[in-house]
Design a protein around this motif. Sequence first.
Motif, short mmCIF file in Angstrom:
data_model
loop_
_atom_site.label_atom_id
_atom_site.label_comp_id
_atom_site.label_asym_id
_atom_site.label_seq_id
_atom_site.Cartn_x
_atom_site.Cartn_y
_atom_site.Cartn_z
N ILE A 40 0.82 -1.22 0.00
CA ILE A 40 0.00 0.00 0.00
C ILE A 40 0.85 1.26 0.00
O ILE A 40 2.02 1.26 0.39
CB ILE A 40 -0.97 0.06 1.21
CG1 ILE A 40 -0.18 0.23 2.54
CG2 ILE A 40 -1.87 -1.15 1.24
CD1 ILE A 40 -0.04 1.63 3.05
N LEU A 54 -1.01 -0.45 -4.17
CA LEU A 54 -2.41 -0.11 -3.95
C LEU A 54 -2.47 1.18 -3.14
O LEU A 54 -1.99 1.23 -2.01
CB LEU A 54 -3.12 -1.22 -3.19
CG LEU A 54 -4.59 -0.95 -2.83
CD1 LEU A 54 -5.44 -0.80 -4.09
CD2 LEU A 54 -5.15 -2.04 -1.93
N ILE A 112 -4.41 3.49 -0.93
CA ILE A 112 -5.60 3.37 -0.08
C ILE A 112 -6.12 4.72 0.39
O ILE A 112 -7.02 4.78 1.24
CB ILE A 112 -5.35 2.44 1.11
CG1 ILE A 112 -4.30 2.99 2.07
CG2 ILE A 112 -4.97 1.05 0.63
CD1 ILE A 112 -4.19 2.21 3.38
N ARG A 157 -2.58 -7.68 -5.41
CA ARG A 157 -3.36 -6.44 -5.35
C ARG A 157 -4.85 -6.70 -5.06
O ARG A 157 -5.45 -6.02 -4.23
CB ARG A 157 -3.20 -5.66 -6.66
CG ARG A 157 -3.90 -4.32 -6.66
CD ARG A 157 -3.80 -3.62 -8.02
NE ARG A 157 -4.65 -2.46 -8.05
CZ ARG A 157 -4.29 -1.23 -7.71
NH1 ARG A 157 -3.06 -1.01 -7.29
NH2 ARG A 157 -5.14 -0.24 -7.77
N GLU A 158 -5.42 -7.68 -5.73
CA GLU A 158 -6.84 -7.97 -5.53
C GLU A 158 -7.12 -8.43 -4.10
O GLU A 158 -8.09 -8.00 -3.47
CB GLU A 158 -7.29 -9.04 -6.53
CG GLU A 158 -8.77 -9.36 -6.47
CD GLU A 158 -9.19 -10.35 -7.55
OE1 GLU A 158 -10.05 -11.19 -7.26
OE2 GLU A 158 -8.64 -10.27 -8.67
N GLU A 180 -6.85 -5.45 -1.70
CA GLU A 180 -8.04 -4.62 -1.74
C GLU A 180 -9.14 -5.19 -0.84
O GLU A 180 -9.83 -4.44 -0.13
CB GLU A 180 -8.56 -4.49 -3.17
CG GLU A 180 -7.70 -3.60 -4.06
CD GLU A 180 -8.22 -3.56 -5.49
OE1 GLU A 180 -8.86 -4.54 -5.93
OE2 GLU A 180 -7.97 -2.54 -6.16
N ILE A 187 -8.18 -4.64 2.87
CA ILE A 187 -8.35 -3.24 3.24
C ILE A 187 -9.81 -2.93 3.48
O ILE A 187 -10.18 -2.25 4.44
CB ILE A 187 -7.74 -2.33 2.16
CG1 ILE A 187 -6.20 -2.47 2.11
CG2 ILE A 187 -8.13 -0.87 2.38
CD1 ILE A 187 -5.49 -2.04 3.37
N ALA A 188 -10.67 -3.42 2.60
CA ALA A 188 -12.10 -3.15 2.72
C ALA A 188 -12.71 -3.78 3.95
O ALA A 188 -13.68 -3.27 4.52
CB ALA A 188 -12.82 -3.65 1.47
#
Length: 214
Positions: A150, A174, A176, A198-199, A202, A205-206
Motif C-alpha cells: 500500500i 495499492l 488506499i 493487489r486484488e 483490496e 483493506i475493505a
Amino acid sequence: MTTLGLIGSGHIGSQLARAAVAHGYDVLVSNSRGPDSLSELILELGERATAGTTADAATADLVAVAIPLKDVQNIPADLLGGKIVIDTSNYYPRRDGTIAPLDAGEMTVSEFVQAHFADARLVKAFNHIQAPAITDDAQSAGTAERRALIVAGDDDDAKKIVSGFIDAIGFDVLDIGPLSASWRIEAGTPAFGPRRDREELEIDIAQATRSARH
C-alpha cells in the motif's frame, strides 16, 4: 529520483537499502550510532552506498524513516521540510510507550508522524511487510499474483513517486487514500503481515474495522 536516504539501518532500513541498490538506486544510510557503525553494511551494499549522518540522509531525493515510533521525535522536526518521506512506522506500546491520541484512535500512526514532520510530504509504505520479504518477495512487473504493497498520503504527487519506487523494487502498489485512512493497515488489521496480491489486498483493506487502537 536517483538517491534514497535511510534514517534507520535496522531490519526494514537495511532491507530497503539492499532492494534499492539492487535496482540501480544510490543509497545514503544513517542511524543513531553514527556512520562508523555502518561499515559492514556499506561494504555489503557496494559502491552505490554511502554512510552518513541523519542530516546527510535527509538530503536525498527520497527519504525513508525506518526507526521505532518512539524515536521519531528525536529527529529535528524541520529536517525533512519539503522532502518526500516514506514512513514505515508502526505503533507498539510495549516498545514505544503509550501515545494517547493513538490509543484513543484520534489519529493514525502516520498522522502522528506527519504532525511532527509538518512540512514533509509524507507517504505511508512498507509498514505491513516483514523485512526479509522486501527482497525475498520482489518480482518483475507483470508477474502473475505479484505481491502488492500500500501507499497512503495526502500528497498525490508524492504518492506517485513512492509508488514508482515500490514498483521498481518489485511490488505492485495499492493506493488506499489519505493518511487518515492508513488505520486500515496498522497492526492487527487483516492486511498487516500476510503476502497479498493487489486484488487480495483490496479485499483485506475493505474488511478492516477500526477499534480504539486502530
